[in-house]
Design an enzyme around this catalytic site. Structure first.
Site, PDB file in Angstrom:
ATOM      1  N   ASP A 139      48.630 -54.557  44.658  1.00 54.01           N
ATOM      2  CA  ASP A 139      49.884 -54.052  43.969  1.00 54.01           C
ATOM      3  C   ASP A 139      51.017 -54.926  44.862  1.00 54.01           C
ATOM      4  OD1 ASP A 139      51.862 -52.649  42.649  1.00 54.01           O
ATOM      5  OD2 ASP A 139      51.646 -50.953  43.983  1.00 54.01           O
ATOM      6  N   GLU A 173      60.574 -54.064  41.808  1.00 58.61           N
ATOM      7  CA  GLU A 173      59.752 -52.752  40.935  1.00 58.61           C
ATOM      8  C   GLU A 173      59.619 -51.669  41.518  1.00 58.61           C
ATOM      9  OE1 GLU A 173      56.158 -51.031  39.040  1.00 58.61           O
ATOM     10  OE2 GLU A 173      56.459 -52.098  41.083  1.00 58.61           O
ATOM     11  N   GLU A 174      59.144 -51.884  42.720  1.00 53.47           N
ATOM     12  CA  GLU A 174      58.713 -50.802  43.438  1.00 53.47           C
ATOM     13  C   GLU A 174      59.957 -49.912  43.960  1.00 53.47           C
ATOM     14  OE1 GLU A 174      55.988 -50.106  44.149  1.00 53.47           O
ATOM     15  OE2 GLU A 174      54.274 -51.514  44.267  1.00 53.47           O
ATOM     16  N   ASP A 202      49.915 -55.090  36.218  1.00 49.64           N
ATOM     17  CA  ASP A 202      50.036 -54.600  37.385  1.00 49.64           C
ATOM     18  C   ASP A 202      48.789 -53.900  37.992  1.00 49.64           C
ATOM     19  OD1 ASP A 202      51.502 -53.365  39.413  1.00 49.64           O
ATOM     20  OD2 ASP A 202      52.800 -52.163  38.483  1.00 49.64           O
ATOM     21  N   HIS A 289      49.568 -48.501  48.326  1.00 45.08           N
ATOM     22  CA  HIS A 289      50.931 -48.531  49.019  1.00 45.08           C
ATOM     23  C   HIS A 289      50.455 -48.269  50.516  1.00 45.08           C
ATOM     24  CE1 HIS A 289      53.830 -47.642  45.591  1.00 45.08           C
ATOM     25  NE2 HIS A 289      53.283 -48.744  45.272  1.00 45.08           N
TER      26      HIS A 289
END
Length: 476
Positions: A139, A173-174, A202, A289
């Site tokens: 990611d 984006e995050e 993604d 994440h």
């Protein structure tokens, strides 16, 4: 992929005036120059994609272990992608995000190949930033690397384009889809209208992943779904990712979107594990994440399939001379080499396997019909759509006939049928010679969706085995 945030706006209806592709599609096959059509897409090098991942990993390692949009790790990633694109001949634009982005966030990166109709743009994007917790290899270095190698391959192949292709790597984006939102928001309405579809990538290498397509039933999604259908993957709608990645920025302005994903923190169901492998009840990405989202958190098989599916979509949407009816036979037959399980084949599918004692024509699996030495009928078939632009269409396949029968009388037969009508027949009389390419004429079925069936029928004694492999459609 960012975590879910509340976002204003209603998801606009997606409308795209494109014809849908066949239900299955592969990257092999060519289309004759005499008929306007998309040419066969190239295979994207997994080795090259992994080399890009190595560079993104190194950028994080040099800069505190992450590639957050505000970090030097992100800026080093931008510099790497930009350098590769410029060396390939792209004009590359760094677009600072001057409103709506996190303070100090790096730029978007936009590259367009200067060929094709500028009023019909097909756009392919991935976010290049990661979270602060780790290097963000799945990611979203995975989508960024697959996209970069597709851009480089397009430049290297340099095919004639009928439509324009634009690539983008998004910042921030995050933190809320901020880079892509800024890009679309600042386009004029005329510029937005030129973008006929946007494709987003993604998390396309989730270790325990599934195969998900955004807006899977839409016209924009047709080539994406078609490619994964051709591998027998039976992809599903990307419900987990809805509204959570950069495609949503385009959807909010009514631009049709699709894309690939392999899943984030949601858990794989038992049905999905049975279909795709992996562990049911576990997250698609166990390191979502987290600091463990490193190079060891990459599903290379999924990454390879995504990269090749991107290429297929680029070639379908933009490559070729365009206009008129087309004859693109690539991928009309799904799973023609039998390597991806049994789907979409129906019938006596137990005959499809990696049979011991015999070698497949290609790969390891094939269909072995007959060979029972007793009264029996076995068949495999699937529904295919013969392209309307084909003045000649041929169902091609490799057949190996072995028999214990003798003489010139046909006791056991192998037939090719379309909608129940027999087009061609072989028998024990034709045994010998190992794998031999055979064909049946489907020209009369151009523009029609038909059921093609291979059937072996044996009498009460002495076996004849009919080994079938590498089924495809060719046309002109």
């Amino acid at each position: 992929m960012k975590r879910r945030f509340a976002m204003a706006g209603t998801l606009l209806a997606l409308v795209l005036g494109l014809g849908t592709l066949p239900a299955a599609a592969t990257p092999s096959g060519t289309s004759p120059a005499s008929t306007p059509t998309a040419l066969a897409a190239p295979d994207i090098s997994l080795t090259a994609v992994r080399a890009h991942l190595d560079e993104f990993s190194a950028a994080a390692a040099r800069n505190g272990g992450n590639r957050r949009s505000t970090s030097q790790g992100y800026r080093d990633s931008v510099a790497y992608v930009k350098g590769k694109l410029q060396a390939a001949g792209y004009t590359v634009t760094e677009q600072p995000c001057t409103s709506g982005c996190t303070s100090g966030a790096g730029p978007n990166l936009i590259a367009e190949w200067p060929q094709g109709d500028a009023s019909a743009v097909y756009m392919f994007g991935a976010h290049l930033d990661g979270v602060s917790a780790g290097p963000g290899m799945n990611d979203n270095a995975s989508g960024s690397a697959a996209l970069l190698e597709n851009a480089l391959t397009l430049a290297r192949e340099n095919p004639e384009l009928r439509n324009r292709v634009r690539f983008a790597w998004w910042t921030d984006e995050e933190q809320g889809l901020n880079g892509s939102d800024f890009y679309v928001r600042t386009l004029s309405s005329a510029e937005r209208s030129r973008i006929k579809a946007y494709y987003n990538f993604d998390m396309v290498a989730s270790l325990n992943g599934g195969y998900f397509v955004n807006h899977i039933t839409s016209a924009a999604a047709a080539p994406m779904k078609a490619y994964w259908d051709s591998l027998g993957l039976r992809p599903e709608e990307n419900t987990e990712g809805a509204g959570r990645s950069d495609d949503y920025s385009f959807e909010r302005y009514g631009i049709p979107t699709s894309g690939y994903a392999m899943g984030a923190s949601a858990r794989k169901t038992s049905a999905q594990a049975a279909k795709w492998g992996g562990t049911s009840g576990a997250a698609y990405d166990p390191c979502y994440h987290r600091s463990c989202d490193t190079l060891s958190n990459i599903n290379t098989t999924g990454l390879d399939r995504a990269a090749d599916g991107i290429a297929y979509t680029v070639w379908q949407q933009a490559v070729g001379t365009g206009g008129g009816g087309t004859c693109d036979p690539a991928g009309v037959v799904g799973n023609g080499g039998f390597e991806s399980g049994t789907a979409p084949w129906t019938g006596t599918t137990a005959v499809i396997a990696a049979h011991s004692g015999r070698t497949a024509h290609g790969g390891t699996r094939f269909a072995w019909l007959g060979g029972n030495g007793s009264t029996s009928t076995e068949s495999v078939g699937q529904t295919v759509t013969v392209p309307a632009g084909c003045t000649r269409a041929s169902l091609d396949f490799w057949l190996w006939i072995e028999t214990a029968e003798s003489g010139s009388r046909a006791y056991d037969t192998f037939s090719v049928r379309v909608n129940g009508s027999t087009l061609a027949t072989w028998s024990n009389v034709h045994a010998g010679g190992g794998w031999t390419q055979r064909s049946a004429d489907l020209s009369a079925y151009a523009g029609q969706t038909v059921t093609v069936t291979f059937t072996a029928t044996e009498d009460y004694s002495l076996q004849t085995g009919f080994l079938l492999d590498d089924v495809s459609l060719s046309g002109a």
